[in-house]
Scaffold this active site. Structure first.
Site, PDB file in Angstrom:
ATOM      1  N   ASN A  11       0.792  -1.228   0.000  1.00 27.25           N
ATOM      2  CA  ASN A  11       0.000   0.000   0.000  1.00 27.25           C
ATOM      3  C   ASN A  11       0.824   1.279   0.000  1.00 27.25           C
ATOM      4  OD1 ASN A  11      -2.537  -1.375   0.001  1.00 27.25           O
ATOM      5  ND2 ASN A  11      -2.163  -1.852   2.150  1.00 27.25           N
ATOM      6  N   ARG A  18      -3.564   7.924   0.024  1.00 28.72           N
ATOM      7  CA  ARG A  18      -4.122   7.067   1.077  1.00 28.72           C
ATOM      8  C   ARG A  18      -3.993   7.755   2.433  1.00 28.72           C
ATOM      9  NH1 ARG A  18      -1.272   2.283   4.091  1.00 28.72           N
ATOM     10  NH2 ARG A  18      -3.003   1.540   5.341  1.00 28.72           N
ATOM     11  N   TYR A  23      -0.540   9.745   6.640  1.00 26.91           N
ATOM     12  CA  TYR A  23       0.692   9.480   5.896  1.00 26.91           C
ATOM     13  C   TYR A  23       1.224  10.679   5.116  1.00 26.91           C
ATOM     14  CZ  TYR A  23      -0.635   4.712   7.003  1.00 26.91           C
ATOM     15  OH  TYR A  23      -0.988   3.564   7.670  1.00 26.91           O
ATOM     16  N   HIS A  85       3.423  -6.206  11.185  1.00 21.67           N
ATOM     17  CA  HIS A  85       2.658  -6.791  12.283  1.00 21.67           C
ATOM     18  C   HIS A  85       2.275  -8.248  12.047  1.00 21.67           C
ATOM     19  CE1 HIS A  85       2.463  -2.511  12.797  1.00 21.67           C
ATOM     20  NE2 HIS A  85       1.752  -2.411  11.689  1.00 21.67           N
ATOM     21  N   ASP A  92      12.534 -13.548   9.371  1.00 17.42           N
ATOM     22  CA  ASP A  92      13.477 -14.638   9.118  1.00 17.42           C
ATOM     23  C   ASP A  92      14.380 -14.339   7.921  1.00 17.42           C
ATOM     24  OD1 ASP A  92      12.375 -15.963  11.267  1.00 17.42           O
ATOM     25  OD2 ASP A  92      11.298 -17.448  10.054  1.00 17.42           O
ATOM     26  N   GLU A 103      14.349  -0.117  10.056  1.00 15.58           N
ATOM     27  CA  GLU A 103      12.893  -0.191   9.884  1.00 15.58           C
ATOM     28  C   GLU A 103      12.331   1.225   9.981  1.00 15.58           C
ATOM     29  OE1 GLU A 103       9.055  -2.198  12.208  1.00 15.58           O
ATOM     30  OE2 GLU A 103      11.087  -2.593  12.917  1.00 15.58           O
ATOM     31  N   HIS A 105       8.761   3.707   9.727  1.00 17.16           N
ATOM     32  CA  HIS A 105       7.307   3.874   9.671  1.00 17.16           C
ATOM     33  C   HIS A 105       6.991   5.356   9.630  1.00 17.16           C
ATOM     34  CE1 HIS A 105       6.547  -0.333  10.253  1.00 17.16           C
ATOM     35  NE2 HIS A 105       7.480  -0.321  11.188  1.00 17.16           N
ATOM     36  N   ILE A 106       6.173   5.746   8.685  1.00 14.32           N
ATOM     37  CA  ILE A 106       5.824   7.152   8.503  1.00 14.32           C
ATOM     38  C   ILE A 106       5.037   7.663   9.707  1.00 14.32           C
ATOM     39  CG2 ILE A 106       4.484   8.751   7.071  1.00 14.32           C
ATOM     40  CD1 ILE A 106       5.153   6.796   4.687  1.00 14.32           C
ATOM     41  N   SER A 107       4.062   6.891  10.137  1.00 10.03           N
ATOM     42  CA  SER A 107       3.240   7.293  11.282  1.00 10.03           C
ATOM     43  C   SER A 107       3.816   6.693  12.565  1.00 10.03           C
ATOM     44  CB  SER A 107       1.799   6.819  11.093  1.00 10.03           C
ATOM     45  OG  SER A 107       1.731   5.405  11.153  1.00 10.03           O
ATOM     46  N   ARG A 112      -1.289   4.378  17.443  1.00 11.38           N
ATOM     47  CA  ARG A 112      -2.429   3.974  16.613  1.00 11.38           C
ATOM     48  C   ARG A 112      -3.099   2.732  17.204  1.00 11.38           C
ATOM     49  NH1 ARG A 112      -0.738   3.878  10.591  1.00 11.38           N
ATOM     50  NH2 ARG A 112      -2.991   3.743  10.372  1.00 11.38           N
ATOM     51  N   ARG A 116      -1.191  -2.542  15.731  1.00 10.40           N
ATOM     52  CA  ARG A 116       0.002  -1.976  15.082  1.00 10.40           C
ATOM     53  C   ARG A 116       1.177  -1.819  16.051  1.00 10.40           C
ATOM     54  NH1 ARG A 116      -1.613  -0.206   9.995  1.00 10.40           N
ATOM     55  NH2 ARG A 116      -3.804   0.386   9.855  1.00 10.40           N
TER      56      ARG A 116
END
Length: 150
Positions: A11, A18, A23, A85, A92, A103, A105-107, A112, A116
């Site tokens: 997505n 979106r 986002y 999630h 793995d 890693e 994440h935008i939000s 949230r 999540r």
């Protein structure tokens, strides 16, 4: 000049349209330009990939592992999207291919929905950037370069 792979999960091709309140309005193309500029300023190139398919992302992580061993790739900045999630397989793959991953994440996923709050990716990641908007990708690139120089 080594390459940093930027991987985006499901997505994220919809960035800009979106849920912009969550986002933002920047598109994936905008993010890719930001990543290229950030990496170039640090003496690296960026290769961007996005897939809505878990197996494709696993294959890209395996490829990154091979290319790291060959000295072609430095590491991966990875926004796994909702696979964060749910995907033990991505966890793995990162561990098995021995890929340094930041890693992103935008939000702020921790502010949230409860589902999540858990990440299968985080235990395999070298670092995490959460809730900084799309600027988190730039921070992820900077962090990856800094961490691997240390």
């Amino acid at each position: 000049m080594s390459t940093i792979m930027v991987l985006n999960g499901p997505n994220l091709n919809l960035l800009g349209t979106r849920e912009p309140a969550t986002y933002g309005y920047e598109t994936l193309a905008d993010v890719e330009v930001m990543c290229r500029e950030a990496a170039l300023s640090l003496g690296h190139e960026v290769e961007c990939h996005q897939s809505n398919h878990e197996g494709v992302l696993i294959d890209l992580i395996h490829e990154a592992g091979r290319r790291i061993k060959a000295g072609e790739v430095l590491g991966v900045v990875f926004n796994p999207g909702a696979y964060t999630h749910t995907s033990v397989a991505l966890h793995d793959a990162i561990k098995g291919a021995e890929v340094p991953v930041i890693e992103v994440h935008i939000s702020n996923v921790h502010a949230r929905e409860a589902f999540r709050h858990h990440s299968y990716i985080s235990p395999a990641a070298a670092g995490i950037v959460v809730g900084m908007g799309v600027q988190g990708y730039v921070l992820g690139i900077q962090g990856l370069v800094h961490k691997l120089k240390a």
